[in-house]
Scaffold this active site. Structure first.
Site, PDB file in Angstrom:
ATOM      1  N   ARG A  81      37.297 -22.727 -88.364  1.00  0.00           N
ATOM      2  CA  ARG A  81      37.535 -24.400 -88.114  1.00  0.00           C
ATOM      3  C   ARG A  81      37.199 -24.842 -89.334  1.00  0.00           C
ATOM      4  O   ARG A  81      37.507 -25.053 -89.830  1.00  0.00           O
ATOM      5  CB  ARG A  81      36.889 -25.002 -87.209  1.00  0.00           C
ATOM      6  CG  ARG A  81      37.277 -23.637 -86.383  1.00  0.00           C
ATOM      7  CD  ARG A  81      39.246 -24.908 -85.387  1.00  0.00           C
ATOM      8  NE  ARG A  81      40.146 -24.313 -85.862  1.00  0.00           N
ATOM      9  CZ  ARG A  81      40.774 -23.323 -86.081  1.00  0.00           C
ATOM     10  NH1 ARG A  81      40.055 -21.997 -85.455  1.00  0.00           N
ATOM     11  NH2 ARG A  81      41.874 -22.444 -87.107  1.00  0.00           N
ATOM     12  N   HIS A 109      29.115 -34.400 -80.984  1.00  0.00           N
ATOM     13  CA  HIS A 109      29.381 -32.591 -80.815  1.00  0.00           C
ATOM     14  C   HIS A 109      29.010 -32.041 -81.481  1.00  0.00           C
ATOM     15  O   HIS A 109      29.739 -30.861 -81.572  1.00  0.00           O
ATOM     16  CB  HIS A 109      30.841 -32.633 -79.682  1.00  0.00           C
ATOM     17  CG  HIS A 109      31.364 -33.243 -78.802  1.00  0.00           C
ATOM     18  ND1 HIS A 109      32.764 -33.547 -78.414  1.00  0.00           N
ATOM     19  CD2 HIS A 109      30.308 -33.478 -77.806  1.00  0.00           C
ATOM     20  CE1 HIS A 109      32.404 -34.216 -77.068  1.00  0.00           C
ATOM     21  NE2 HIS A 109      31.102 -34.477 -76.723  1.00  0.00           N
TER      22      HIS A 109
HETATM   23  P1  OAD Z   1      42.181 -33.939 -76.158  1.00  0.00           P
HETATM   24  O1  OAD Z   1      42.824 -33.336 -77.668  1.00  0.00           O
HETATM   25  O2  OAD Z   1      41.790 -33.786 -75.939  1.00  0.00           O
HETATM   26  O3  OAD Z   1      42.824 -35.091 -76.595  1.00  0.00           O
HETATM   27  C1  OAD Z   1      43.450 -35.534 -78.145  1.00  0.00           C
HETATM   28  C2  OAD Z   1      44.146 -36.890 -77.717  1.00  0.00           C
HETATM   29  O4  OAD Z   1      44.935 -37.286 -78.441  1.00  0.00           O
HETATM   30  C3  OAD Z   1      45.264 -37.178 -76.893  1.00  0.00           C
HETATM   31  O5  OAD Z   1      44.890 -38.553 -75.948  1.00  0.00           O
HETATM   32  C4  OAD Z   1      46.713 -37.375 -77.378  1.00  0.00           C
HETATM   33  O6  OAD Z   1      47.036 -38.498 -76.792  1.00  0.00           O
HETATM   34  C5  OAD Z   1      45.561 -38.091 -78.846  1.00  0.00           C
HETATM   35  N1  OAD Z   1      47.026 -37.358 -79.940  1.00  0.00           N
HETATM   36  C6  OAD Z   1      47.500 -36.517 -80.322  1.00  0.00           C
HETATM   37  N2  OAD Z   1      48.449 -35.967 -81.577  1.00  0.00           N
HETATM   38  C7  OAD Z   1      48.074 -37.754 -81.585  1.00  0.00           C
HETATM   39  C8  OAD Z   1      48.528 -38.190 -82.838  1.00  0.00           C
HETATM   40  N3  OAD Z   1      48.859 -37.259 -84.077  1.00  0.00           N
HETATM   41  N4  OAD Z   1      48.359 -39.388 -83.391  1.00  0.00           N
HETATM   42  C9  OAD Z   1      47.178 -39.973 -82.256  1.00  0.00           C
HETATM   43  N5  OAD Z   1      46.684 -39.505 -81.596  1.00  0.00           N
HETATM   44  C10 OAD Z   1      47.048 -38.712 -80.922  1.00  0.00           C
HETATM   45  O7  OAD Z   1      40.336 -33.947 -77.309  1.00  0.00           O
HETATM   46  P2  OAD Z   1      39.573 -34.876 -77.106  1.00  0.00           P
HETATM   47  O8  OAD Z   1      39.614 -35.904 -76.479  1.00  0.00           O
HETATM   48  O9  OAD Z   1      39.030 -34.907 -78.615  1.00  0.00           O
HETATM   49  O10 OAD Z   1      34.205 -31.050 -76.790  1.00  0.00           O
HETATM   50  O11 OAD Z   1      38.444 -33.823 -76.579  1.00  0.00           O
HETATM   51  C11 OAD Z   1      37.347 -34.052 -76.165  1.00  0.00           C
HETATM   52  C12 OAD Z   1      36.512 -33.083 -76.439  1.00  0.00           C
HETATM   53  O12 OAD Z   1      36.606 -31.913 -75.652  1.00  0.00           O
HETATM   54  C13 OAD Z   1      36.600 -32.256 -77.631  1.00  0.00           C
HETATM   55  O13 OAD Z   1      35.056 -33.209 -78.631  1.00  0.00           O
HETATM   56  C14 OAD Z   1      36.050 -31.023 -77.588  1.00  0.00           C
HETATM   57  C15 OAD Z   1      36.626 -30.534 -76.639  1.00  0.00           C
HETATM   58  O14 OAD Z   1      36.076 -29.473 -75.177  1.00  0.00           O
HETATM   59  C16 OAD Z   1      33.803 -30.405 -77.084  1.00  0.00           C
HETATM   60  O15 OAD Z   1      34.232 -28.861 -77.839  1.00  0.00           O
HETATM   61  C17 OAD Z   1      32.520 -30.255 -76.352  1.00  0.00           C
END
Ligand code: OAD
Length: 226
Positions: free
Chosen positions: A55, A105
């Site tokens: 990553r 994070h």
């Molecule tokens: P997620 O993968 O859970 O969510 C990503 C979001 O981005 C979703 O709601 C999608 O709809 C949206 N999305 C996807 N592609 C997109 C695009 N091209 N443009 C705009 N939006 C888009 O990721 P996070 O919510 O960031 O933590 O996840 C939260 C945490 O879960 C992370 O920080 C990580 C993970 O486990 C740790 O590692 C502690």
């Protein structure tokens, strides 16, 4: 006007970095629970180190996108009244030029020595077990907040949310706490910008009279430019 922007993996998706929960729910082919917990690291440190090494290496192959740049323009307009709080461990906000970014994070480009508790800027791999520049032991782990660990700087975030006039959530699924609760902590209006309503979308809609979820067909660069 004081603004807090929360960003998640979705803001970096257009740059070419995978989100966590889209598609088949795997993160770069891995179940997050097998690479993002202290238990996983204790069981198989080499696997976890290799995963984060990949990553970290991938960061050099991607660039900030229009959404990161839009937040820089917002900071130019608001100065210290804007705080970007990100769940992302990449450095795309900083490379775009944002100055006030808080990584709850952790960051890929930081290594944490579990022997001396020092943190060091880190661009290379950790899997080979390099020595800590501070104490010399081979006890460096990714400076990432894994599931079950406490996010960084929550006092700062809580205070900013309490004082803000507007809270904007961008590109996060809203399933990981405490970030998923920020919509409740925010004192001002709340706005969600996402491809689809997040798990907490109804909280945005319900909690304020102002704007709620706004779905973004192309992405927030255009929206913030509106
Ligand atoms: P997620 O993968 O859970 O969510 C990503 C979001 O981005 C979703 O709601 C999608 O709809 C949206 N999305 C996807 N592609 C997109 C695009 N091209 N443009 C705009 N939006 C888009 O990721 P996070 O919510 O960031 O933590 O996840 C939260 C945490 O879960 C992370 O920080 C990580 C993970 O486990 C740790 O590692 C502690």
């Amino acid at each position: 006007m004081k603004v807090v922007v929360l960003t998640g993996a979705g803001i970096s998706a257009e740059s070419g970095l995978s989100t966590f929960r889209d598609a088949d729910g795997l993160w770069e082919g891995h179940d997050p629970m097998q690479v993002a917990t202290p238990e996983a690291y204790a069981d198989d440190p080499a696997l976890v180190q290799r995963f984060y090494d990949e990553r970290r290496a991938a960061l050099s192959r991607v660039q900030p996108n229009a959404a990161h740049h839009a937040l820089v323009r917002l900071e130019e307009a608001l100065g210290e009244d804007l705080l970007v709080v990100t769940q992302n461990v990449d450095d795309l906000h900083e490379r775009a030029g944002s100055q006030r970014v808080h990584h709850i994070h952790g960051r890929l480009q930081s290594a944490w020595c579990t022997a001396c508790d020092e943190r060091h800027a880190w661009d290379g791999p950790l899997a080979p077990g390099p020595s800590c520049p501070g104490c010399g032991t081979a006890s460096l782990r990714p400076d990432i907040v894994w599931f079950g660990e406490i996010p960084y700087g929550m006092d700062l975030v809580e205070e900013a949310l309490w004082e803000c006039d507007l809270f904007v959530s961008i590109g996060t699924s809203g399933v990981v706490y405490p970030a998923a609760a920020f919509v409740h902590w925010a004192r001002g209006d709340t706005l969600e910008l996402n491809l689809e309503p997040s798990a907490g979308a109804s909280d945005f809609a319900r909690s304020r009279q102002g704007p709620a979820t706004r779905l973004v067909p192309d992405w927030v660069g255009e929206v913030l430019g509106d």
